[in-house]
Scaffold this motif. Structure first.
Motif, mmCIF file in Angstrom:
data_model
loop_
_atom_site.group_PDB
_atom_site.id
_atom_site.type_symbol
_atom_site.label_atom_id
_atom_site.label_comp_id
_atom_site.label_asym_id
_atom_site.label_seq_id
_atom_site.Cartn_x
_atom_site.Cartn_y
_atom_site.Cartn_z
ATOM 1 N N LEU A 1 1.039 -1.797 -0.209
ATOM 2 C CA LEU A 1 -0.133 0.230 -0.013
ATOM 3 C C LEU A 1 0.705 1.422 -0.288
ATOM 4 O O LEU A 1 0.479 2.382 -0.656
ATOM 5 N N GLU A 2 2.054 0.861 -0.009
ATOM 6 C CA GLU A 2 2.654 2.011 0.716
ATOM 7 C C GLU A 2 3.814 2.526 -0.143
ATOM 8 O O GLU A 2 4.374 3.583 -0.153
ATOM 9 N N ILE A 3 3.853 1.804 -1.508
ATOM 10 C CA ILE A 3 4.390 1.670 -2.580
ATOM 11 C C ILE A 3 4.320 1.860 -3.457
ATOM 12 O O ILE A 3 3.329 1.405 -4.307
ATOM 13 N N ASP A 4 4.755 3.591 -4.765
ATOM 14 C CA ASP A 4 4.411 3.153 -5.773
ATOM 15 C C ASP A 4 5.133 2.609 -6.915
ATOM 16 O O ASP A 4 6.883 3.129 -6.546
ATOM 17 N N ILE A 5 5.051 1.438 -6.969
ATOM 18 C CA ILE A 5 5.799 0.782 -8.268
ATOM 19 C C ILE A 5 6.883 1.601 -8.802
ATOM 20 O O ILE A 5 8.128 1.351 -9.009
ATOM 21 N N ALA B 1 -10.413 -3.874 1.496
ATOM 22 C CA ALA B 1 -9.101 -3.619 2.325
ATOM 23 C C ALA B 1 -8.881 -5.568 2.235
ATOM 24 O O ALA B 1 -7.850 -6.022 1.534
ATOM 25 N N VAL B 2 -8.980 -5.789 3.135
ATOM 26 C CA VAL B 2 -8.795 -7.465 4.263
ATOM 27 C C VAL B 2 -8.812 -8.836 2.830
ATOM 28 O O VAL B 2 -8.166 -9.074 3.086
ATOM 29 N N ILE C 1 -4.784 2.180 5.406
ATOM 30 C CA ILE C 1 -3.152 1.664 6.196
ATOM 31 C C ILE C 1 -3.457 2.515 7.818
ATOM 32 O O ILE C 1 -2.718 1.201 8.338
ATOM 33 N N GLY C 2 -4.204 3.156 7.917
ATOM 34 C CA GLY C 2 -4.409 3.861 9.348
ATOM 35 C C GLY C 2 -4.873 2.861 10.089
ATOM 36 O O GLY C 2 -4.778 1.954 11.107
ATOM 37 N N ARG C 3 -6.476 1.678 9.159
ATOM 38 C CA ARG C 3 -7.321 1.575 9.816
ATOM 39 C C ARG C 3 -6.257 -0.297 9.804
ATOM 40 O O ARG C 3 -6.892 -1.239 10.733
ATOM 41 N N ILE C 4 -5.303 -1.194 9.098
ATOM 42 C CA ILE C 4 -4.864 -2.361 9.492
ATOM 43 C C ILE C 4 -3.879 -2.084 10.457
ATOM 44 O O ILE C 4 -3.827 -2.659 10.705
ATOM 45 N N LYS C 5 -3.025 -1.403 10.424
ATOM 46 C CA LYS C 5 -2.097 -1.608 11.359
ATOM 47 C C LYS C 5 -1.934 -1.871 12.751
ATOM 48 O O LYS C 5 -1.240 -2.719 12.521
#
Length: 331
Positions: free
Chosen positions: A70-74, A215-216, A254-258
């Motif tokens: 989620l944090e990576i822009d390929i 998302a999950v 990201i905030g919800r899954i961390k």
């Protein structure tokens, strides 16, 4: 059921106490979790149902790599593509060759030496990515190089595991078929991330709860598909994260899954500790020390030289090398 609850509760309580000590001593939390596993497993024998903890830890790997995706822009990895691909292959080959020769010199048989060499050649995606996330270095230059190399290592590890698991009935055709299946599912994933996923998630974004479970669910769906094709669930989860990375609400996901990731990550490192058997160390002390030195010093030197060869500065090369100086969860 009560017994499982007791064991998970014991893990969390002891891990929290150890984590407080680690934080007080200004140390990373990962060793505290591993010590928890050693204490509850081999030393005290409090945890008897290790399979439950191991299963939870596998979910932890999936969630961690989902968030990394989620944090990576390929697109940002393009400028490190050469060092990550070619440099990664050189690193694996050199490390394998040196570790194989060292293992033979230590008296291991050829097949044992091959396993040991593979164990040393790969680094831990779980450990490295957690450290990069904790230090907020995922988006740095060395962070991008590290993640690129780790991705390549995971792909090679999957192929190597497939070959080793079927040495007696190895089929090049079956391996080629598996490779093409992987390429096809990657193409389909890319297509879905461009056309289908944005449409689905634009509707899901109207509700925070629906966005979270969507998302999950996508993470589990990709993990199941990749696992069915013989790949790691971690790879599937990572691709799922990348599929959502360009959505405007990826930060909220990201905030919800961390919190889920943090809980399951604890289980992963505790499970590592539970698999250690301290009483056997004395009988394997000589090869243990030699292989640890090879992993920490030799592997660091190989990666640093390889990265420097591609024109990166000493600091970037050193940070990349020192971050990869351990062994993989595949090991």
């Amino acid at each position: 059921m009560a017994n499982i609850f007791f064991e998970i509760g014991s893990v969390m309580i002891i891990a929290t106490i150890f984590a407080y000590f680690a934080k007080f001593l200004k140390q990373p939390l990962i060793p505290a979790y591993i010590l928890t596993g050693i204490l509850l497993g081999p030393l005290l024998g409090i945890i008897t149902n290790a399979e439950i903890i191991n299963n939870l830890s596998e979910i932890g790997i999936a969630f961690l790599l989902f968030i990394v995706g989620l944090e990576i822009d390929i697109r940002k990895l393009k400028h490190v593509g050469l060092v990550a691909s070619l440099g990664g292959l050189i690193q694996i080959a050199l490390t394998f060759a040196i570790a194989f020769a060292a293992s033979l010199a230590l008296g291991f048989f050829a097949i044992e030496a091959a396993y040991i060499a593979l164990i040393i050649a790969f680094s831990s995606t779980m450990v490295v990515v957690k450290l990069l996330s904790d230090r907020k270095e995922v988006d740095t230059l060395h962070g991008k190089i590290i993640i690129g190399i780790l991705l390549l290592q995971d792909i090679v590890a999957i192929i190597a595991l497939s070959v080793l698991a079927s040495l007696d009935k190895f089929s090049f055709g079956a391996m080629l078929s598996s490779f093409f299946q992987g390429v096809i599912i990657l193409i389909l994933s890319f297509g879905a991330s461009r056309y289908l996923i944005p449409f689905i998630f634009s509707f899901a974004a109207k509700s925070r709860e629906l966005l979270f479970i969507s998302a999950v669910s996508l993470s589990f769906l990709y993990s199941i598909l990749f696992s069915y094709l013989g790949f790691s669930i971690a790879i599937g989860s990572f691709i799922a994260g990348i599929s959502l990375a360009n959505l405007p609400y990826n930060i909220e996901i990201i905030g919800r899954i961390k919190p889920l990731r943090d809980f399951f990550s604890v289980m992963f490192f505790v499970s590592l500790g539970m698999q250690l058997i301290p009483s056997t160390f004395s009988s394997i002390l000589k090869p243990l020390v030699a292989l640890i030195l090879l992993t920490v010093a030799g592997k660091t030197a190989i990666i640093m030289l390889t990265t420097s060869f591609f024109g990166y500065k000493k600091r970037t090369s050193f940070l990349t090398a020192i971050s990869l100086a351990q062994i993989s969860e595949f090991s």
